[in-house]
Write an enzyme that holds these catalytic residues in place. Structure first.
Site, PDB file in Angstrom:
ATOM      1  N   CYS A   2       0.783  -1.156   0.063  1.00 50.78           N
ATOM      2  CA  CYS A   2      -0.024  -0.040   0.039  1.00 50.78           C
ATOM      3  C   CYS A   2       0.930   1.365  -0.163  1.00 50.78           C
ATOM      4  CB  CYS A   2      -0.726  -0.138   1.141  1.00 50.78           C
ATOM      5  SG  CYS A   2      -1.796  -1.405   1.438  1.00 50.78           S
ATOM      6  N   ARG A  27       4.999   0.058  -6.147  1.00 51.37           N
ATOM      7  CA  ARG A  27       4.932  -0.758  -5.081  1.00 51.37           C
ATOM      8  C   ARG A  27       4.049  -1.911  -5.188  1.00 51.37           C
ATOM      9  NH1 ARG A  27       7.223   1.830  -0.543  1.00 51.37           N
ATOM     10  NH2 ARG A  27       5.911   0.454   0.699  1.00 51.37           N
ATOM     11  N   TRP A  79      -3.017  -2.508  -1.517  1.00 52.08           N
ATOM     12  CA  TRP A  79      -2.641  -4.056  -1.816  1.00 52.08           C
ATOM     13  C   TRP A  79      -3.680  -4.860  -0.853  1.00 52.08           C
ATOM     14  CZ3 TRP A  79      -0.382  -8.419   0.598  1.00 52.08           C
ATOM     15  CH2 TRP A  79       0.187  -9.270  -0.286  1.00 52.08           C
ATOM     16  N   ASN A 105      -1.565   2.106   6.060  1.00 53.08           N
ATOM     17  CA  ASN A 105      -0.758   1.147   5.760  1.00 53.08           C
ATOM     18  C   ASN A 105      -0.606   0.077   6.792  1.00 53.08           C
ATOM     19  OD1 ASN A 105      -0.570   2.101   3.354  1.00 53.08           O
ATOM     20  ND2 ASN A 105       1.609   2.771   3.332  1.00 53.08           N
ATOM     21  N   GLY A 106      -0.552  -1.200   6.815  1.00 55.12           N
ATOM     22  CA  GLY A 106      -0.300  -2.124   8.100  1.00 55.12           C
ATOM     23  C   GLY A 106      -1.631  -2.684   8.092  1.00 55.12           C
ATOM     24  N   GLU A 486      17.621 -17.638  -7.870  1.00 54.45           N
ATOM     25  CA  GLU A 486      17.182 -16.691  -8.072  1.00 54.45           C
ATOM     26  C   GLU A 486      16.461 -16.364  -9.754  1.00 54.45           C
ATOM     27  OE1 GLU A 486      16.413 -13.661  -6.808  1.00 54.45           O
ATOM     28  OE2 GLU A 486      16.787 -11.993  -8.306  1.00 54.45           O
ATOM     29  N   LYS A 490      13.051 -15.005 -10.668  1.00 58.31           N
ATOM     30  CA  LYS A 490      12.855 -13.822 -11.896  1.00 58.31           C
ATOM     31  C   LYS A 490      11.692 -14.337 -12.823  1.00 58.31           C
ATOM     32  CE  LYS A 490      13.823 -11.075 -10.048  1.00 58.31           C
ATOM     33  NZ  LYS A 490      14.437 -11.273  -8.702  1.00 58.31           N
ATOM     34  N   GLU A 493       8.060 -14.845 -11.368  1.00 61.72           N
ATOM     35  CA  GLU A 493       7.220 -13.424 -11.248  1.00 61.72           C
ATOM     36  C   GLU A 493       6.877 -12.728 -12.382  1.00 61.72           C
ATOM     37  OE1 GLU A 493       9.216 -11.018  -8.215  1.00 61.72           O
ATOM     38  OE2 GLU A 493      11.332 -11.502  -9.122  1.00 61.72           O
ATOM     39  N   HIS A 509      16.388 -36.720  -6.897  1.00 62.34           N
ATOM     40  CA  HIS A 509      15.603 -36.967  -5.685  1.00 62.34           C
ATOM     41  C   HIS A 509      14.384 -36.808  -5.633  1.00 62.34           C
ATOM     42  CE1 HIS A 509      19.450 -38.074  -3.614  1.00 62.34           C
ATOM     43  NE2 HIS A 509      20.038 -37.236  -4.083  1.00 62.34           N
ATOM     44  N   LYS A 608       6.187  -4.410  -3.995  1.00 65.46           N
ATOM     45  CA  LYS A 608       7.648  -3.989  -4.227  1.00 65.46           C
ATOM     46  C   LYS A 608       8.024  -4.282  -2.562  1.00 65.46           C
ATOM     47  CE  LYS A 608      11.453  -3.109  -5.621  1.00 65.46           C
ATOM     48  NZ  LYS A 608      12.333  -3.964  -6.369  1.00 65.46           N
TER      49      LYS A 608
HETATM   50  C1  F6R Z   1      11.761 -10.645  -6.200  1.00 63.95           C
HETATM   51  C2  F6R Z   1      11.734  -9.577  -5.037  1.00 63.95           C
HETATM   52  C3  F6R Z   1      11.445 -10.104  -3.672  1.00 63.95           C
HETATM   53  C4  F6R Z   1      12.007  -9.180  -2.780  1.00 63.95           C
HETATM   54  C5  F6R Z   1      11.802  -9.598  -1.177  1.00 63.95           C
HETATM   55  C6  F6R Z   1      12.408  -8.852  -0.358  1.00 63.95           C
HETATM   56  O1  F6R Z   1      12.277 -10.128  -7.214  1.00 63.95           O
HETATM   57  O2  F6R Z   1      11.927  -8.418  -5.073  1.00 63.95           O
HETATM   58  O3  F6R Z   1      11.547 -11.398  -3.441  1.00 63.95           O
HETATM   59  O4  F6R Z   1      13.482  -9.635  -2.780  1.00 63.95           O
HETATM   60  O5  F6R Z   1      10.350  -9.225  -1.112  1.00 63.95           O
HETATM   61  O6  F6R Z   1      12.455  -7.528  -0.340  1.00 63.95           O
HETATM   62  P1  F6R Z   1      13.476  -6.569   0.298  1.00 63.95           P
HETATM   63  O7  F6R Z   1      14.704  -6.967  -0.330  1.00 63.95           O
HETATM   64  O8  F6R Z   1      13.065  -5.191   0.025  1.00 63.95           O
HETATM   65  O9  F6R Z   1      13.691  -6.686   1.917  1.00 63.95           O
END
Ligand code: F6R
Length: 613
Positions: A2, A27, A79, A105-106, A486, A490, A493, A509, A608
């Site tokens: 949010c 975000r 959100w 927010n929260g 990773e 990527k 997502e 396994h 985000k």
């Molecule tokens: C994936 C991504 C998320 C963040 C995760 C942690 O591309 O961006 O998996 O890495 O939400 O976020 P931060 O690094 O802001 O604590």
């Protein structure tokens, strides 16, 4: 997640608020709303979906005169947590009288009992949200002083909040408060802007005040009066923002993700600059403290983070063990505090987070501090909650990361972890010669990454061959195992292809049962001690009909020969090579998603910064 924007000042509030919401779109959100003070009443417009829908709705709901004359208002991108992303659940929410509007927010954890109590008094709720309950509670507490009403309401709340409140009865002020969810106040000339994220402020002023937990502020056009929830004045410094507005724009790229991939040589140079000691073969990271002796006493490194930051921690684990001969562990931050970790003063806890706001990582920091560990953070966003909570740490200097899918933060995190491991290592068994060699390799990271970026078109052509599969596997060993995780993250997502990362040895396994003719397996097989074994695992996949895309070291024909397609990355120390390897996977995922017509910068359901547990 949010986003909050509030404005009080001299120009039309609606434009500032909608502009601010647009800057917060990155975000991740699914509905939006805005409340203005129109004379002695509050007027609200809301829409599900994008801020553009809200803007359209507001222009059809409100007269041009109102747009021009209203100079105070609050706005929100939601959100969804409590209730679906409908218009009625969108913020702002009003109290029972309709005279008070709130954005939040929260999460209000005790909202059910508060709602039941208010319903028993006759309140009627329109939405399913916890926020509307807080709005009604403030209304219930309001005896003619909005500030006191908000304090009284927040005293009854269990949970987290960043809020902004306006009232038709006190049209000269916005009340804002925080606990566990950030609020930044931009101090302009005859205008004040409130936001949950400095990106919404930077176009108006560079002078900001960060609220601390349990701060509450009375914000007018000319003043910011900050107190605690017991009405005791507190002093917070005005800070200068380091970012400029252009950093949060696409700058000619189709997507923020592509822009941020391309920015990596610069952001890595910023993360590394001034931090290597090429005389001692070590690193200089002020945030780690100046005492080699203090560092020498540490017996264990524990890294916590989530998502991409967790994967960076996993690369760091190899670095700390290899270079510094120190036990290193990685814990998913959400798990950390609930498993009652065994920690003490010789444990070095590193909280890794791009945003510095991730709720689970923040909670892990608090738990580690409680247990007396040596805690520091590795964070990108300056002044973020985790940075301030740890008090000690190293900033990434990657610049604002707007794309939901993290790219430059990961590569900067890994680079800084390598430098941290180098420094710890030099205080232990790592020799000056070894240190010098690695320091030079770290210095070359920006140029290694540029070489991969230069292969963008070729990678796009390869990506075009992998569009039609609904499943993909990413495999690797050693430090390339987290790179495989990773890469899978990527791809899934942003392209919505179901992608899983596995340790290459783990396939046999169980997961190998899923391989069929043509199933993509992306093997990260750069040179290093584990390469031959990874190639063996690739053969096992080929034998079952998988189509293999290899990330290999330039000139490694043995590896090229077992792949159907390959992307070669420059030769480097196996830990350093994780960075160009991951960049190749970022570019690959980007093009797969682009060619599949996906939204890329704001993938469905994602936010985000994840500020709820
Ligand atoms: C994936 C991504 C998320 C963040 C995760 C942690 O591309 O961006 O998996 O890495 O939400 O976020 P931060 O690094 O802001 O604590």
């Amino acid at each position: 997640m949010c986003g909050i924007v509030g404005y009080i000042g001299k120009v039309n509030a609606a434009s500032v608020l909608i502009g601010g919401l647009k800057r917060l779109e990155y975000r991740g959100y699914d509905s939006a709303g805005i409340a203005l003070l129109d004379g002695d009443r509050v007027t609200v417009s809301k829409a599900s979906g994008k801020v553009a829908n809200l803007s359209e709705r507001a222009h059809s709901n409100w007269s041009p005169e109102l747009f021009q004359k209203a100079t105070i208002g609050i706005a929100h991108t939601r959100w969804a947590t409590h209730g679906p992303p409908t218009e009625v659940n969108a913020h702002p929410h009003l109290d029972g009288s309709g005279g008070i509007a709130l954005v939040h927010n929260g999460i209000i954890e005790n909202y059910r009992s508060l709602r039941a109590r208010l319903e028993a008094k006759g309140d009627v709720f329109l939405s399913e949200t916890d926020t509307e309950v807080l709005a009604h509670l403030i209304g219930d507490c309001d005896k003619g002083d909005l500030f006191q009403a908000v304090c009284d309401a927040l005293h009854q709340v269990v949970g987290t909040f960043g809020i902004a409140v306006i009232s038709s009865r006190e049209p000269d002020r916005i009340i804002t408060a925080r606990r566990g969810s950030p609020i930044v106040i931009g101090v302009g000339d005859g205008e004040t802007i409130i936001a949950s994220d400095a990106s919404a402020i930077v176009a108006h002023t560079q002078r900001v005040i960060y609220l601390d937990d349990n701060d509450i502020a009375i914000v007018t056009a000319d003043a910011v009066d900050i107190r605690d929830l017991d009405n005791v004045p507190v002093t917070r410094e005005i800070a200068e923002l380091e970012q400029d507005a252009a950093a949060t724009e696409k700058g000619g790229f189709d997507h923020f993700m592509l822009k941020e991939i391309h920015e990596q040589p610069d952001s890595l140079a910023n993360a590394i600059r001034g931090r290597l000691d090429l005389q001692l073969g070590s690193s200089v990271l002020a945030g780690m403290g100046s005492s080699q002796r203090e560092l020498a006493e540490l017996s264990r490194v524990v890294m916590v983070g989530c998502g991409t930051s967790l994967h960076a921690a996993m690369v760091g684990q190899y670095a700390f063990e290899d270079l510094a001969d120190i036990h290193a562990g990685v814990q998913q931050a959400a798990e950390f505090r609930y498993r009652n970790p065994i920690l003490g003063s010789r444990d070095f806890v590193i909280a890794i987070s791009q945003s510095g706001e991730t709720a689970d990582t923040l909670a892990a920091v608090k738990e580690a501090k409680q247990k007396g560990a040596f805690v520091m953070s590795l964070v990108n966003v300056v002044g973020s909650t985790i940075a301030r909570e740890t008090g000690r740490g190293v900033y990434l200097h990657a610049g604002p990361e707007i794309s939901v899918a993290s790219t430059k933060a990961f590569t900067c995190q890994v680079s800084v972890l390598l430098m941290m491991a180098l420094r710890l290592g030099r205080g232990r068994r790592y020799s000056r010669d070894e240190g010098l060699k690695l320091a030079r390799e770290i210095q070359s990271i920006p140029s290694l990454v540029q070489q991969v970026i230069d292969k963008g078109e070729m990678i796009a052509e390869i990506a075009a061959k992998y569009l039609d599969n609904e499943h993909a596997f990413f495999i690797g060993r050693g430090p390339m195992y987290p790179v495989a995780l990773e890469g899978a993250l990527k791809l899934k997502e942003i392209s919505y292809i179901h992608a899983e990362g596995y340790h290459a040895a783990e396939l046999k396994h169980g997961p190998i049962a899923l391989l069929q003719e043509g199933t993509p397996v992306i093997a990260v097989a750069c040179e290093g001690p584990a390469k031959d074994k990874t190639l063996g695992n690739v053969e096992e996949c080929r034998a079952r009909g998988a189509r293999i895309l290899g990330i290999v070291t330039e000139g490694d024909h043995e590896a090229e020969d077992v792949m159907d397609d390959f992307i070669s990355v420059p030769r480097a120390h196996p830990l350093v090579a994780t960075i160009p390897a991951v960049v190749a996977l970022q570019i690959f995922s980007y093009h797969v998603a682009r060619l599949r017509g996906c939204e890329i910068d704001q993938p469905r359901n994602l936010a985000k910064s994840v500020t709820v547990e």
